[in-house]
Design a protein around this motif. Structure first.
Motif, PDB file in Angstrom:
ATOM      1  N   MET A   1       0.850  -1.200   0.000  1.00  0.00           N
ATOM      2  CA  MET A   1       0.000   0.000   0.000  1.00  0.00           C
ATOM      3  C   MET A   1       0.878   1.239   0.000  1.00  0.00           C
ATOM      4  N   PRO A   2       0.393   2.257  -0.680  1.00  0.00           N
ATOM      5  CA  PRO A   2       1.207   3.474  -0.753  1.00  0.00           C
ATOM      6  C   PRO A   2       1.341   4.148   0.613  1.00  0.00           C
ATOM      7  N   VAL A   3       2.559   4.566   0.892  1.00  0.00           N
ATOM      8  CA  VAL A   3       2.849   5.205   2.179  1.00  0.00           C
ATOM      9  C   VAL A   3       3.221   6.654   1.919  1.00  0.00           C
ATOM     10  N   ILE A   4       2.664   7.591   2.648  1.00  0.00           N
ATOM     11  CA  ILE A   4       3.127   8.968   2.524  1.00  0.00           C
ATOM     12  C   ILE A   4       3.522   9.524   3.886  1.00  0.00           C
ATOM     13  N   SER A   5       4.532  10.372   3.837  1.00  0.00           N
ATOM     14  CA  SER A   5       5.002  11.027   5.050  1.00  0.00           C
ATOM     15  C   SER A   5       4.835  12.523   4.860  1.00  0.00           C
ATOM     16  N   PHE A   6       4.421  13.194   5.905  1.00  0.00           N
ATOM     17  CA  PHE A   6       4.361  14.654   5.802  1.00  0.00           C
ATOM     18  C   PHE A   6       4.682  15.297   7.133  1.00  0.00           C
ATOM     19  N   ASP A   7       4.959  16.598   7.042  1.00  0.00           N
ATOM     20  CA  ASP A   7       5.352  17.351   8.219  1.00  0.00           C
ATOM     21  C   ASP A   7       4.111  17.969   8.862  1.00  0.00           C
ATOM     22  N   TYR A   8       4.033  17.826  10.163  1.00  0.00           N
ATOM     23  CA  TYR A   8       2.862  18.293  10.901  1.00  0.00           C
ATOM     24  C   TYR A   8       2.609  19.775  10.695  1.00  0.00           C
ATOM     25  N   LYS A   9       3.703  20.574  10.641  1.00  0.00           N
ATOM     26  CA  LYS A   9       3.548  22.029  10.511  1.00  0.00           C
ATOM     27  C   LYS A   9       2.986  22.400   9.138  1.00  0.00           C
ATOM     28  N   ASP A  10       3.585  21.737   8.114  1.00  0.00           N
ATOM     29  CA  ASP A  10       3.127  21.981   6.746  1.00  0.00           C
ATOM     30  C   ASP A  10       1.656  21.593   6.633  1.00  0.00           C
ATOM     31  N   PHE A  11       1.333  20.428   7.215  1.00  0.00           N
ATOM     32  CA  PHE A  11      -0.043  19.926   7.188  1.00  0.00           C
ATOM     33  C   PHE A  11      -0.982  20.909   7.876  1.00  0.00           C
ATOM     34  N   SER A  12      -0.549  21.399   9.036  1.00  0.00           N
ATOM     35  CA  SER A  12      -1.404  22.324   9.791  1.00  0.00           C
ATOM     36  C   SER A  12      -1.678  23.593   9.009  1.00  0.00           C
ATOM     37  N   SER A  13      -0.654  24.071   8.270  1.00  0.00           N
ATOM     38  CA  SER A  13      -0.892  25.299   7.517  1.00  0.00           C
ATOM     39  C   SER A  13      -1.852  25.033   6.359  1.00  0.00           C
ATOM     40  N   LEU A  14      -1.783  23.849   5.759  1.00  0.00           N
ATOM     41  CA  LEU A  14      -2.744  23.498   4.708  1.00  0.00           C
ATOM     42  C   LEU A  14      -4.144  23.279   5.299  1.00  0.00           C
ATOM     43  N   LEU A  15      -4.173  22.740   6.529  1.00  0.00           N
ATOM     44  CA  LEU A  15      -5.445  22.471   7.186  1.00  0.00           C
ATOM     45  C   LEU A  15      -6.117  23.772   7.634  1.00  0.00           C
ATOM     46  N   GLY A  16      -5.290  24.786   7.864  1.00  0.00           N
ATOM     47  CA  GLY A  16      -5.827  26.088   8.256  1.00  0.00           C
ATOM     48  C   GLY A  16      -5.942  26.255   9.758  1.00  0.00           C
ATOM     49  N   ARG A  17      -5.711  25.219  10.513  1.00  0.00           N
ATOM     50  CA  ARG A  17      -5.638  25.353  11.975  1.00  0.00           C
ATOM     51  C   ARG A  17      -4.851  24.178  12.559  1.00  0.00           C
ATOM     52  N   ARG A  18      -4.493  24.343  13.808  1.00  0.00           N
ATOM     53  CA  ARG A  18      -3.695  23.296  14.456  1.00  0.00           C
ATOM     54  C   ARG A  18      -4.613  22.339  15.206  1.00  0.00           C
ATOM     55  N   VAL A  19      -4.527  21.084  14.860  1.00  0.00           N
ATOM     56  CA  VAL A  19      -5.210  20.042  15.623  1.00  0.00           C
ATOM     57  C   VAL A  19      -4.084  19.295  16.342  1.00  0.00           C
TER      58      VAL A  19
ATOM     59  N   VAL B   1       0.145  15.380   0.711  1.00  0.00           N
ATOM     60  CA  VAL B   1      -0.240  16.100   1.929  1.00  0.00           C
ATOM     61  C   VAL B   1      -1.355  17.096   1.623  1.00  0.00           C
ATOM     62  N   GLU B   2      -1.337  17.658   0.387  1.00  0.00           N
ATOM     63  CA  GLU B   2      -2.373  18.619  -0.003  1.00  0.00           C
ATOM     64  C   GLU B   2      -3.745  17.929  -0.043  1.00  0.00           C
TER      65      GLU B   2
ATOM     66  N   ALA C   1      -3.560  18.539 -10.846  1.00  0.00           N
ATOM     67  CA  ALA C   1      -3.870  19.963 -11.020  1.00  0.00           C
ATOM     68  C   ALA C   1      -4.413  20.564  -9.726  1.00  0.00           C
ATOM     69  N   THR C   2      -5.329  19.834  -9.039  1.00  0.00           N
ATOM     70  CA  THR C   2      -5.899  20.414  -7.815  1.00  0.00           C
ATOM     71  C   THR C   2      -4.868  20.424  -6.692  1.00  0.00           C
ATOM     72  N   THR C   3      -3.942  19.470  -6.716  1.00  0.00           N
ATOM     73  CA  THR C   3      -2.881  19.467  -5.705  1.00  0.00           C
ATOM     74  C   THR C   3      -2.017  20.712  -5.854  1.00  0.00           C
ATOM     75  N   LEU C   4      -1.664  21.056  -7.118  1.00  0.00           N
ATOM     76  CA  LEU C   4      -0.879  22.279  -7.356  1.00  0.00           C
ATOM     77  C   LEU C   4      -1.684  23.511  -6.943  1.00  0.00           C
ATOM     78  N   ALA C   5      -3.002  23.464  -7.225  1.00  0.00           N
ATOM     79  CA  ALA C   5      -3.847  24.604  -6.884  1.00  0.00           C
ATOM     80  C   ALA C   5      -3.911  24.804  -5.367  1.00  0.00           C
ATOM     81  N   GLU C   6      -3.805  23.699  -4.587  1.00  0.00           N
ATOM     82  CA  GLU C   6      -3.790  23.806  -3.131  1.00  0.00           C
ATOM     83  C   GLU C   6      -2.593  24.640  -2.659  1.00  0.00           C
ATOM     84  N   ARG C   7      -1.571  24.748  -3.527  1.00  0.00           N
ATOM     85  CA  ARG C   7      -0.389  25.537  -3.173  1.00  0.00           C
ATOM     86  C   ARG C   7      -0.473  26.939  -3.758  1.00  0.00           C
ATOM     87  N   GLY C   8      -1.706  27.363  -4.022  1.00  0.00           N
ATOM     88  CA  GLY C   8      -1.898  28.758  -4.433  1.00  0.00           C
ATOM     89  C   GLY C   8      -1.964  28.968  -5.924  1.00  0.00           C
ATOM     90  N   GLY C   9      -1.870  27.941  -6.707  1.00  0.00           N
ATOM     91  CA  GLY C   9      -1.933  28.109  -8.152  1.00  0.00           C
ATOM     92  C   GLY C   9      -3.358  28.269  -8.647  1.00  0.00           C
TER      93      GLY C   9
END
Lengths: 545, 511
Positions: free
Chosen positions: A1-19, A57-58, A246-254
């Motif tokens: 199964m595909p495994v992804i790793s991400f950074d909590y801080k980066d994730f939180s900023s994409l999430l818009g708040r800290r959980v 992560v996006e 395309a939507t993943t790139l758009a999540e980064r402001g594109g």
């Protein structure tokens, strides 16, 4: 199964708040994932292969914004026309017929994001893309090339360009031979005399799908405007992959700009097509399948947590709009699963089936249970061994010519090339593995072999036993077999002299029950004993149960 | 332990030693106890006394005694007389006077004894020694004559030692003994440690009420039982804490014990058991379960395909057509399907079943009418390399329920009940993905302080059930048996289950 790793801080900023990270670790699996580990601020998680939109992560942050209730419903990505046209030449039809493309502008990129996009691309290639055979993705620096673009199939030696990770021009055959990506994916183009290629209006190469992009359009941390191409053999999968990237790139402001795909037959298709798709679902269907008692509003709320928009479709039906980046919605049952996920698996308390049924064990299993009771009573320990075996053990070491058996096309080792036709060799192997242990040793196995019934392979249940001791012989074996047959079948045994190359002639007999031969027993021949690297006398029997 | 109890548990020999000591006024050495108690050997007495000492009923004390014993020449002298004795007897016979040479010439003394005799005749004053020419002449004195009829003190000691075979030196005439010791090879003295056993105060107290002795036996024999003789004997008590050799029973394989337990749970819950063959077509194993033909699990690196037989004949032509159309466009199920051209050659490939679900589906085809509850425990095959955590062949446990109105909540309920009966009280559910179930659910159990993934479950997709004529939802769940076995038996290496060390099999208890 595909495994992804991400950074909590980066994730939180994409999430818009800290959980809190603990809460996140609890909640992430509840949208459908295996939390692998949390180390410091790095979260590693395995997603299921039916959700390629969660491979970045996006994508995970977008799903969790809805799931945690921060932004329920579906994220709307505004699109505008880019004016870019991609012409599809008829020559690609036989080799790699489908393409979709998008332009994403104004992304503020970092090196980490470049790595994350490459990672997403690779994971899509493996799963949704079936190792690039079904889908291959190219992400380009749009500013390095000049539209309109052309997708065509060309002769391998008709063009040279510098592929990614190289600094010299190569033709397409040279890439397949020398470039590491070329050798990995060359098999996808084997048998074709023209290979797919995407070029710009100057004839500069963007991509040689499904193998490698050109160095010209390489993406760096400074790239802001992207051109994304997706080629493949399945239009639906091609479009889904493009929507995800395309939507993943758009999540980064594109901002996403559409591309006009002009077919060889004059058709026009605008991609990416991000308009949501829909299915109509009966409220009663949902409740009867889930065992819940939700009203339409309750179901719509569950769907909103799963990035759906909903409408009342009348007569107790809900129109469920699912995102264009979801690749797994085939049937309304898939929408029901999303409702269950939105409802929360932890909230199902459970009920009890109501239909009355009477249990019954298989007669064959009851018989082998009797056989095991008889054998343990006679002082034999049960072992279990693999039914995967090899011709050497099954035939050669038993003094037999190779006989009918089920063989494997792709065995893992030379030890496991066929399914056993007899249990005895497995027991002799077991004795060999226990040579360092005290004698005597008495072992048995009641297990399956695969024989043939009217030409078709069929499982058979067998009972076999061995005893190795410094002194043992035919008489002991005969007593043993008589006791076993009496206890298991409740019938007397009749014995007929028999010849079997694994046994000593004149000390080997056939087991007859009700006039039918059902097994063999006796003293093993010293040749058989040494073939299995044993050094003491062995008595053995095997019979059909 | 109270004295009474101690006495009650005394062995027969211990009691005999105590009684012998009582007769001997409370103490005596081992040799004396042997005779006083009628023992047959010293060892019996020493063993029993040692046990009595450990129970504080007797104490040992040691004293050193010196024993005088005759040596070889001493024993001869005791029989034949000392050299000077034989000399005066000869002198007397010769009329009171004779030449020294006559002592040996007559055979009364050996040549080497002659100078010894001369020395002692002179020392004891029994003869005068004179020279006549070149001859040495001996003449019997007054004392010599007197000595002819009376033994000297040294000769008395010699005789006593000869009669007793050895005596405590302190009981002998010290001066006479020293005379004998002054001669060569007659007598020696040895130091000896004597262990004396004496009753302690508790020992005396133990004897007060009187100790009865029954005959003691160590084994209960058929004769003893039949004759009634057991009424008159005591059976020797053992130290129950002492070593006994280990024995191991023959028993079912640990994995089998788990299987039996699981079968029992299913049967108790009203499920019927089913089984099927290892060798199956890809059609039944994959296509009929709506696993797409390009699914990674179907590749050569994940599934064992057969080279003989390589192809299956799919006899269910109508079903094959239905399944093909469902893969292509969903058929009549309302599904979008996989959107590709179904390849029949792919469906005809023979393989080793990768799950027992193939048999479950075949059962449903034969029994499409609800209600049904069936289960199976069977071997499945995946192309895994053989290592500490993987096997190419393992057992899958699977149960299904089909009834009118079956639903997801029911699935949660039945799994909860199933795992409770497996002694997993704490379980949790989370979304999962399996190609042939929707919704799909993973089951985690709480085990030794952490969540362990133990099973998968879900409701069969309509694309799976509709072609085989099943109209009601089918709830299904399964788990890998070996994974459970590793947890339960604390195994580090999964291979131990199939290439078993006999000692491990012997030592693993029945669950």
């Amino acid at each position: 199964m595909p495994v992804i790793s991400f950074d909590y801080k980066d994730f939180s900023s994409l999430l818009g708040r800290r959980v809190p990270i603990d809460e996140l670790s609890e909640r992430l699996p509840m949208i459908g994932a295996d939390l692998d580990k949390v180390e410091g601020s790095t979260i590693t998680i395995e997603f299921f292969p039916d959700r390629p939109d969660l491979l970045s992560v996006e994508g995970v942050a977008r799903a969790m914004r809805a799931f945690l209730g921060f932004e329920k419903g579906q994220k709307k990505y505004e699109t505008a026309q880019s004016g870019v046209v991609l012409n599809v030449d008829g020559s690609v039809k036989s080799v790699r017929p489908f393409i979709a493309a998008a332009v994403v502008e104004g992304v503020s990129m970092t090196d980490e994001m470049v790595a994350s996009i490459m990672d997403l691309q690779e994971k899509l290639h493996v799963g949704l893309g079936r190792k690039r055979s079904k889908v291959a993705i190219g992400v380009h620096n749009a500013d390095a090339v000049k539209p309109p673009f052309t997708y065509k199939a060309v002769k391998p030696d008709s063009i040279r360009f510098v592929p990614l990770m190289k600094d010299e021009e190569m033709n397409l055959d040279e890439i397949l031979e020398k470039h590491e990506k070329g050798t990995t994916y060359a098999h996808l183009l084997r048998g074709f005399n023209r290979y797919p290629l995407i070029v710009d209006s100057n004839g500069d190469v963007l991509s040689f799908p499904p193998v490698i992009n050109g160095e010209l359009t390489a993406v760096t941390g400074y790239t802001t405007n992207f051109f994304v191409d997706v080629t493949g053999t399945d239009q639906k999968a091609v479009n889904q992959a493009l929507n995800i990237v395309a939507t993943t790139l758009a999540e980064r402001g594109g901002s996403i700009k559409t591309v006009e795909i002009a077919g060889p037959d004059g058709s026009k298709m605008i991609t990416p097509a991000l308009a949501p798709l829909h299915m109509d679902i009966d409220v009663s269907y949902v409740n009867s399948l889930l065992g819940t008692n939700m009203d339409a509003a309750g179901i719509c709320d569950c769907l909103a947590k799963m990035e759906y928009n909903t409408e009342d479709a009348g007569s107790g039906r809900i129109r469920a709009f699912f995102p264009a980046w979801r690749a797994d919605i085939l049937h309304k049952i898939d929408v029901v699963e999303d409702i269950a996920t939105g409802y929360g698996f932890e909230n199902f308390k459970g009920s009890v089936p109501t239909a009355l049924t009477f249990g019954k064990g298989l007669e064959s299993r009851e018989l082998s249970a009797a056989a095991r009771a008889a054998m343990t009573g006679l002082g034999f320990s049960e072992v279990m061994s693999l039914t995967l075996s090899n011709e050497g053990d099954q035939f050669g070491r038993m003094g037999l010519e190779d006989g009918k058996r089920v063989t494997l096309e792709n065995p893992i080792t030379e030890e496991h090339t066929c399914i056993r036709v007899s249990v005895l060799p497995s027991l002799l192997r077991m004795l060999a593995a226990n040579k360092h242990r005290e004698l005597p040793q008495s072992l048995f196995e009641a297990g399956e072999v695969v024989g043939y019934d009217e030409g078709e392979p069929a499982n058979k249940m067998r009972l076999a036993a061995v005893r190795i001791a410094s002194r043992t012989g035919f008489t002991e074996c005969k007593s043993l077999v008589e006791a076993a047959v009496r206890d298991i079948f409740g019938k007397p045994l009749s014995i007929v002299e028999n010849r079997h190359p694994a046994f000593v002639t004149g000390r080997c007999a056939a087991i007859m029950v009700d006039g039918t031969e059902c097994g063999v027993f006796g003293e093993l021949h010293p040749r058989t004993i040494t073939n299995f690297e044993l050094e003491y006398p062995v008595i053995a029997f095997e019979m059909q149960l | 332990m109270a004295l009474e109890e101690t006495v009650a548990r005394l062995s027969r020999n211990e009691k005999r030693v105590l009684l012998a000591l009582k007769d001997m006024a409370g103490s005596g050495n081992a040799q004396a106890i042997v005779s006083a108690g009628g023992f047959s050997s010293m060892v019996e007495v020493m063993n029993a006394s040692a046990w009595l000492q450990s129970k504080s009923l007797v104490r040992f004390s040691e004293s050193v005694t010196v024993t005088a014993c005759l040596e070889k020449e001493g024993r001869e002298a005791a029989t034949n007389g000392l050299a000077e004795r034989r000399a005066i007897i000869l002198l007397d016979k010769e009329g009171g006077k004779a030449a020294a040479s006559a002592l040996s010439d007559s055979g009364a003394l050996q040549a080497f004894e002659v100078p010894i005799a001369l020395g002692w005749l002179k020392r004891k004053g029994w003869a005068d020694i004179s020279k006549e020419g070149d001859k040495t002449m001996l003449t019997l004195t007054q004392e010599g004559r007197a000595a002819l009829s009376a033994k000297g003190r040294d000769e008395e000691v010699l005789a006593m030692l000869h009669d007793a075979g050895g005596m405590n030196s302190s009981e002998l005439d010290r001066e006479a003994l020293n005379l004998l010791k002054g001669r060569k090879g007659i007598v020696s003295e040895k130091e000896q440690v004597i262990r004396t056993v004496s009753l302690t105060e508790e020992g005396v107290a133990a004897l007060e009420p009187g100790i009865g002795i029954k005959e003691e036996v160590s084994s209960i024999t058929p004769e003893l039982i039949k004759s009634g003789g057991w009424r008159n004997v005591e059976i020797r008590p053992y130290d129950v804490g002492s070593f006994a050799p280990a024995v191991y029973g023959a028993k079912p394989h640990p994995l089998r014990q788990l299987i039996d337990r699981i079968r029992r749970i299913f049967l108790d819950m009203g499920f019927t058991e089913i089984e099927g063959d290892f060798v199956e077509s890809a059609f039944w194993n994959m296509d009929a379960l709506f696993i797409p033909q390009d699914h990674p699990a179907r590749e050569m690196q994940d599934t064992f395909y057969c080279s003989d037989p390589a192809r299956a004949e799919i006899r269910e032509k109508e079903l094959l057509d239905t399944v093909a159309s469902i893969h292509e466009n969903g058929g009549s199920t309302g599904s979008a399907g996989w959107g590709y051209k179904f390849d029949r050659a792919t469906a005809e490939r023979m393989l080793l079943r990768t799950h027992t679900t193939v048999n479950t589906l075949q059962y449903l085809r034969d029994h499409p009418e609800p209600p049904c509850k069936v289960f199976s425990v069977g071997r499945v095959f995946r192309k895994e390399s053989l290592d500490a955590t993987h096997l190419p062949e393992f057992h899958q446990v699977e149960g299904i329920i089909c009834e009118r109105g079956a639903n997801f909540s029911m699935l949660v309920g039945i799994i909860r009940e199933f795992y409770k009966r497996m002694d997993f009280d704490e379980i949790r559910f989370r979304p999962a993905y399996f190609p042939y179930t929707e919704p799909s659910m993973e089951v985690d159990v709480f085990w030794h302080g952490r969540w362990m993934e133990l099973g998968g479950s879900g409701i069969f997709r309509p694309e799976v059930t509709e072609p085989v004529g099943v109209k009601e939802p089918v709830l299904a769940w399964g788990l890998g048996l070996e994974r459970l076995a590793m947890m339960v038996f604390g195994l580090k290496d999964i291979r131990d289950l199939y290439v078993s060390d006999i000692n491990w099999l012997k030592e693993t208890p029945l669950v």
